[in-house]
Design a protein around this motif. Sequence first.
Motif, PDB file in Angstrom:
ATOM      1  N   HIS A  56     -51.630 -18.134 -11.228  1.00  0.00           N
ATOM      2  CA  HIS A  56     -51.642 -18.091  -9.770  1.00  0.00           C
ATOM      3  C   HIS A  56     -53.048 -17.792  -9.262  1.00  0.00           C
ATOM      4  CE1 HIS A  56     -51.929 -13.640  -9.311  1.00  0.00           C
ATOM      5  NE2 HIS A  56     -51.299 -13.622 -10.471  1.00  0.00           N
ATOM      6  N   SER A  57     -53.209 -17.825  -7.950  1.00  0.00           N
ATOM      7  CA  SER A  57     -54.514 -17.602  -7.318  1.00  0.00           C
ATOM      8  C   SER A  57     -54.472 -16.384  -6.399  1.00  0.00           C
ATOM      9  CB  SER A  57     -54.949 -18.851  -6.540  1.00  0.00           C
ATOM     10  OG  SER A  57     -55.107 -19.959  -7.399  1.00  0.00           O
ATOM     11  N   GLY A  58     -53.857 -15.320  -6.881  1.00  0.00           N
ATOM     12  CA  GLY A  58     -53.693 -14.109  -6.074  1.00  0.00           C
ATOM     13  C   GLY A  58     -54.896 -13.197  -6.033  1.00  0.00           C
ATOM     14  N   GLY A  59     -55.962 -13.535  -6.750  1.00  0.00           N
ATOM     15  CA  GLY A  59     -57.199 -12.766  -6.655  1.00  0.00           C
ATOM     16  C   GLY A  59     -57.259 -11.554  -7.564  1.00  0.00           C
ATOM     17  N   TRP A  60     -58.333 -10.786  -7.369  1.00  0.00           N
ATOM     18  CA  TRP A  60     -58.584  -9.612  -8.199  1.00  0.00           C
ATOM     19  C   TRP A  60     -57.751  -8.432  -7.709  1.00  0.00           C
ATOM     20  CZ3 TRP A  60     -64.610  -9.228  -9.114  1.00  0.00           C
ATOM     21  CH2 TRP A  60     -64.979 -10.198 -10.057  1.00  0.00           C
ATOM     22  N   ARG A  61     -56.480  -8.440  -8.072  1.00  0.00           N
ATOM     23  CA  ARG A  61     -55.556  -7.350  -7.770  1.00  0.00           C
ATOM     24  C   ARG A  61     -54.526  -7.287  -8.886  1.00  0.00           C
ATOM     25  NH1 ARG A  61     -54.515 -10.925  -3.111  1.00  0.00           N
ATOM     26  NH2 ARG A  61     -55.029  -9.233  -1.664  1.00  0.00           N
ATOM     27  N   ASP A  62     -53.964  -6.122  -9.113  1.00  0.00           N
ATOM     28  CA  ASP A  62     -53.012  -6.015 -10.218  1.00  0.00           C
ATOM     29  C   ASP A  62     -51.610  -6.488  -9.839  1.00  0.00           C
ATOM     30  OD1 ASP A  62     -52.314  -3.853  -8.618  1.00  0.00           O
ATOM     31  OD2 ASP A  62     -52.743  -2.325 -10.131  1.00  0.00           O
ATOM     32  N   ARG A  63     -51.295  -6.508  -8.542  1.00  0.00           N
ATOM     33  CA  ARG A  63     -50.021  -7.056  -8.068  1.00  0.00           C
ATOM     34  C   ARG A  63     -50.317  -7.951  -6.878  1.00  0.00           C
ATOM     35  NH1 ARG A  63     -48.911  -1.711  -9.325  1.00  0.00           N
ATOM     36  NH2 ARG A  63     -47.349  -1.433 -10.971  1.00  0.00           N
ATOM     37  N   ALA A  64     -49.685  -9.118  -6.849  1.00  0.00           N
ATOM     38  CA  ALA A  64     -49.970 -10.082  -5.793  1.00  0.00           C
ATOM     39  C   ALA A  64     -48.699 -10.798  -5.363  1.00  0.00           C
ATOM     40  CB  ALA A  64     -50.998 -11.110  -6.270  1.00  0.00           C
ATOM     41  N   VAL A  65     -48.511 -10.921  -4.045  1.00  0.00           N
ATOM     42  CA  VAL A  65     -47.459 -11.770  -3.504  1.00  0.00           C
ATOM     43  C   VAL A  65     -48.061 -13.153  -3.281  1.00  0.00           C
ATOM     44  CG1 VAL A  65     -45.904 -12.185  -1.570  1.00  0.00           C
ATOM     45  CG2 VAL A  65     -46.231  -9.861  -2.423  1.00  0.00           C
ATOM     46  N   VAL A  66     -47.477 -14.163  -3.920  1.00  0.00           N
ATOM     47  CA  VAL A  66     -48.039 -15.512  -3.845  1.00  0.00           C
ATOM     48  C   VAL A  66     -46.951 -16.507  -3.481  1.00  0.00           C
ATOM     49  CG1 VAL A  66     -49.851 -15.001  -5.524  1.00  0.00           C
ATOM     50  CG2 VAL A  66     -47.692 -15.950  -6.317  1.00  0.00           C
ATOM     51  N   ASP A  67     -47.371 -17.596  -2.869  1.00  0.00           N
ATOM     52  CA  ASP A  67     -46.494 -18.711  -2.547  1.00  0.00           C
ATOM     53  C   ASP A  67     -46.026 -19.336  -3.859  1.00  0.00           C
ATOM     54  OD1 ASP A  67     -45.341 -21.132  -1.784  1.00  0.00           O
ATOM     55  OD2 ASP A  67     -46.820 -21.523  -0.221  1.00  0.00           O
ATOM     56  N   ALA A  68     -44.726 -19.392  -4.065  1.00  0.00           N
ATOM     57  CA  ALA A  68     -44.202 -19.926  -5.324  1.00  0.00           C
ATOM     58  C   ALA A  68     -44.625 -21.366  -5.559  1.00  0.00           C
ATOM     59  CB  ALA A  68     -42.683 -19.812  -5.347  1.00  0.00           C
ATOM     60  N   ALA A  69     -44.847 -22.105  -4.470  1.00  0.00           N
ATOM     61  CA  ALA A  69     -45.247 -23.505  -4.610  1.00  0.00           C
ATOM     62  C   ALA A  69     -46.632 -23.643  -5.216  1.00  0.00           C
ATOM     63  CB  ALA A  69     -45.192 -24.208  -3.254  1.00  0.00           C
ATOM     64  N   THR A  70     -47.454 -22.594  -5.135  1.00  0.00           N
ATOM     65  CA  THR A  70     -48.816 -22.651  -5.664  1.00  0.00           C
ATOM     66  C   THR A  70     -48.938 -22.002  -7.033  1.00  0.00           C
ATOM     67  OG1 THR A  70     -49.512 -20.555  -4.651  1.00  0.00           O
ATOM     68  CG2 THR A  70     -49.696 -22.557  -3.301  1.00  0.00           C
ATOM     69  N   ALA A  71     -47.859 -21.400  -7.519  1.00  0.00           N
ATOM     70  CA  ALA A  71     -47.876 -20.752  -8.832  1.00  0.00           C
ATOM     71  C   ALA A  71     -47.371 -21.736  -9.879  1.00  0.00           C
ATOM     72  CB  ALA A  71     -47.007 -19.500  -8.819  1.00  0.00           C
ATOM     73  N   SER A  72     -48.082 -21.815 -11.001  1.00  0.00           N
ATOM     74  CA  SER A  72     -47.708 -22.748 -12.069  1.00  0.00           C
ATOM     75  C   SER A  72     -47.001 -21.995 -13.189  1.00  0.00           C
ATOM     76  CB  SER A  72     -48.949 -23.443 -12.634  1.00  0.00           C
ATOM     77  OG  SER A  72     -49.609 -24.189 -11.636  1.00  0.00           O
ATOM     78  N   LEU A  73     -45.802 -22.429 -13.514  1.00  0.00           N
ATOM     79  CA  LEU A  73     -45.053 -21.825 -14.607  1.00  0.00           C
ATOM     80  C   LEU A  73     -45.740 -22.137 -15.932  1.00  0.00           C
ATOM     81  CD1 LEU A  73     -42.373 -20.325 -15.350  1.00  0.00           C
ATOM     82  CD2 LEU A  73     -41.360 -22.604 -15.659  1.00  0.00           C
ATOM     83  N   ILE A  74     -45.955 -21.118 -16.758  1.00  0.00           N
ATOM     84  CA  ILE A  74     -46.557 -21.306 -18.075  1.00  0.00           C
ATOM     85  C   ILE A  74     -45.632 -20.727 -19.134  1.00  0.00           C
ATOM     86  CG2 ILE A  74     -48.912 -21.312 -17.158  1.00  0.00           C
ATOM     87  CD1 ILE A  74     -49.221 -18.439 -18.146  1.00  0.00           C
ATOM     88  N   GLU A  75     -45.818 -21.142 -20.368  1.00  0.00           N
ATOM     89  CA  GLU A  75     -44.942 -20.704 -21.456  1.00  0.00           C
ATOM     90  C   GLU A  75     -45.787 -20.193 -22.618  1.00  0.00           C
ATOM     91  OE1 GLU A  75     -42.214 -23.787 -22.480  1.00  0.00           O
ATOM     92  OE2 GLU A  75     -41.377 -23.933 -20.460  1.00  0.00           O
TER      93      GLU A  75
END
Length: 333
Positions: A94-113
């Motif tokens: 995700h692109s939530g920046g330099w923070r340890d917890r981030a609320v992000v738009d799910a559409a912009t987060a890429s699922l990884i395995e």
Amino acid sequence: MDVIAREVILARRPANRQDFGGFEIVERAVPSVRAGHVLVESTALSIDPSMIPRLTADTYAPKFAIGDVIESRAVGRVIETADERLSVGDWVLHSGGWRDRAVVDAATASLIEPTDAVPPETWLGVLGAPGLTAFVGLAVAEFTSDDVLWVSGAAGAVGSAVVQLAKSRGAGTVIGSAGGADKCRYLTDVVGVDAAIDYRAGDLASAVRSATDGLDVYFDNIGGSHLEAALATMNVGGRIVSCGMIETYGTRGPAAPRNLTEIITRRLSMTGMLVTDHLEMRAAFLAEAVPLVESGRLASETTRFSGLESVADGFASLLSGDGKLGKTVIDLT
């Protein structure tokens, strides 16, 4: 009870190229997770050379704003979800920046395995933007296995991926340059270059000439003296892909290499590239890269700095290069 995030903000702009003391760590309440969003607990944050110019100036992206969290990519696990596409426990880029917890738009987060063999931070490095940058750059250069290729910054995240992708495609001659004997051994023994050049050891153009009769493609991550050496050693009709120029970041160096007229004499082409212009190539990149990573043919070191308190040291390592191999991350585990 509010969920608190620790964040790194830019409190002031750097006074000079080596000044990375303008970061501050603050604590802020995490906003509520509204529909279509997820809360991610990050385990690793990215540090990239392209972030350095943004400390002081607008580049292809706006400069970082004073008081705002530093923008970057990160990997982590979903700990709360308000979107059916992602579940608690999923790993995401995700692109939530330099923070340890981030609320992000799910559409912009890429699922990884991730797996034991392919840890999450791999998606910040060889399977992320650096690997895609290497893939795109070779395409922009119209690279073929018959080309003699020089990659500067070849021990870094992008450079090492360029070398390995080229070799996996049957490249005959790939030259890599880096700073110091240890990095050159890494280039030869791990990355797989045919010739490793220590740019700190002497005249760079002479070293390139000793390794080859001429270059067909130069993949530039450094700029400055390296670009000048490439211009002096290119074959007629050679191609230069300009990916980064970290040697001149934060400086007021010369407007151009002293031998820029070689572009005319040697009938060269030089193309600047941004990976964000070519995101449609990501699927093709992963189709090629994932099997190579799983088989060990596309590997990358990770240089880790521990905790948010280490971000200044991580940034400084990008310029000095000392002890840095592969992708640089802030480890939050």
